[in-house]
Design an enzyme around this catalytic site. Structure first.
Site, PDB file in Angstrom:
ATOM      1  N   ARG A  50      11.828  -6.164   5.376  1.00  0.00           N
ATOM      2  CA  ARG A  50      11.587  -4.726   5.166  1.00  0.00           C
ATOM      3  C   ARG A  50      12.334  -3.899   6.213  1.00  0.00           C
ATOM      4  O   ARG A  50      12.423  -4.274   7.374  1.00  0.00           O
ATOM      5  CB  ARG A  50      10.085  -4.447   5.287  1.00  0.00           C
ATOM      6  N   LYS A  61       0.828  -1.211   0.000  1.00  0.00           N
ATOM      7  CA  LYS A  61       0.000   0.000   0.000  1.00  0.00           C
ATOM      8  C   LYS A  61       0.865   1.264   0.000  1.00  0.00           C
ATOM      9  O   LYS A  61       0.612   2.195  -0.760  1.00  0.00           O
ATOM     10  CB  LYS A  61      -0.923   0.038   1.230  1.00  0.00           C
ATOM     11  N   ARG A  65      11.159  -2.105  11.958  1.00  0.00           N
ATOM     12  CA  ARG A  65      10.142  -1.549  12.845  1.00  0.00           C
ATOM     13  C   ARG A  65       9.907  -2.475  14.033  1.00  0.00           C
ATOM     14  O   ARG A  65      10.031  -3.687  13.923  1.00  0.00           O
ATOM     15  CB  ARG A  65       8.825  -1.370  12.061  1.00  0.00           C
ATOM     16  N   ARG A 103      -0.316  -9.220  13.413  1.00  0.00           N
ATOM     17  CA  ARG A 103      -0.874  -8.211  12.488  1.00  0.00           C
ATOM     18  C   ARG A 103      -1.641  -8.877  11.344  1.00  0.00           C
ATOM     19  O   ARG A 103      -2.663  -8.380  10.912  1.00  0.00           O
ATOM     20  CB  ARG A 103       0.252  -7.330  11.925  1.00  0.00           C
ATOM     21  N   ARG A 127      -9.682   0.514   8.771  1.00  0.00           N
ATOM     22  CA  ARG A 127      -9.166  -0.813   9.074  1.00  0.00           C
ATOM     23  C   ARG A 127     -10.184  -1.684   9.782  1.00  0.00           C
ATOM     24  O   ARG A 127      -9.889  -2.846  10.093  1.00  0.00           O
ATOM     25  CB  ARG A 127      -7.957  -0.659   9.977  1.00  0.00           C
TER      26      ARG A 127
END
Ligand code: AMP
Length: 213
Positions: free
Chosen positions: A127, A13, A160, A171, A88
């Site tokens: 990531r 996204k 992160r 998640r 969400r």
């Protein structure tokens, strides 16, 4: 353009939103980025959101709606916006619908980025994110030129807090339970463009085509 980008964490996204903003000056509005900024600043919002985020849980709807009600009425949204990571939950989607009616703004459509789970898991664990400007890297496919240093702004590039294996798994479960039902929600509103693709270029081309149709 005024779009909602739906998709699991790691579906792309943020990358797609950045490519689209370059096309027509629309702004990317990422509730995740806003919340990470608030945590970094140590603001009241940040203090309330931090524990939820670290665990990979959703921040309560009322906090998110407070942020978005203000954000969507800022001047830069007039030239268009890409909602990245919002709504969400079904209550957020219902409240967004009411808010947009109230402020007289019409969405183009919602885009679902449908990416296989194994691709998502691989992307999330590799990531890395710049703490300064939010630029996204990947240790395998797109590392910064100097390890741990952002090419664009020189700040630290880190993994992160919510990209540990346990938080990622939570998640994805939270996405399936709370956010995936939005696909049906926007489909019933006749506002859904669903794209099954792992390449951001393919996704951007499909969005462009629908906008021009
Ligand atoms: P993201 O960068 O979009 O993956 O968001 C990071 C984290 O911020 C999420 O795991 C949630 O804890 C929180 N968050 C971001 N957007 C929302 C939202 N619309 N509703 C609730 N929590 C959110």
């Amino acid at each position: 353009m005024k779009l909602i980008l739906l998709g699991a964490p790691g579906a792309g996204k943020g990358t797609v939103a950045k490519m689209l903003t370059a096309m027509d000056g629309s702004v990317q509005i990422s509730t995740g980025d806003i919340l990470r900024g608030a945590v970094k600043d140590g603001s009241e919002l940040g203090k309330k959101a931090e524990a939820f985020m670290k665990a990979g849980d959703l921040v309560p709807d009322d906090l998110i709606m407070g942020i978005m009600e203000e954000r969507l009425q800022q001047d830069d949204c007039k030239s268009g916006f890409l909602l990245d990571g919002f709504p969400r939950t079904i209550p957020q989607a219902n409240e967004l619908k009411e808010l947009l009616t109230r402020i007289n703004v019409e969405l183009d459509f919602a885009v679902e980025l449908d990416v296989p789970r194994d691709v998502i898991l691989d992307r999330l664990t590799t990531r890395r994110t710049c703490v300064g400007c939010g630029a996204i890297y990947n240790v395998k496919s797109m590392p910064p030129k100097v390890e741990g240093v952002c090419d664009k702004c020189g700040a630290d590039v880190v993994q992160r807090d919510d990209e540990t294996e346990a938080a990622i798994s939570n998640r994805l479960d939270v996405y399936n339970e709370k956010t995936a039902p939005l696909v049906d929600f926007y489909s019933k509103e006749d506002m859904l463009l669903s794209i099954t693709a792992t390449s951001s270029d393919v996704v951007v081309a499909a969005i462009k085509e629908k906008l021009e149709a």
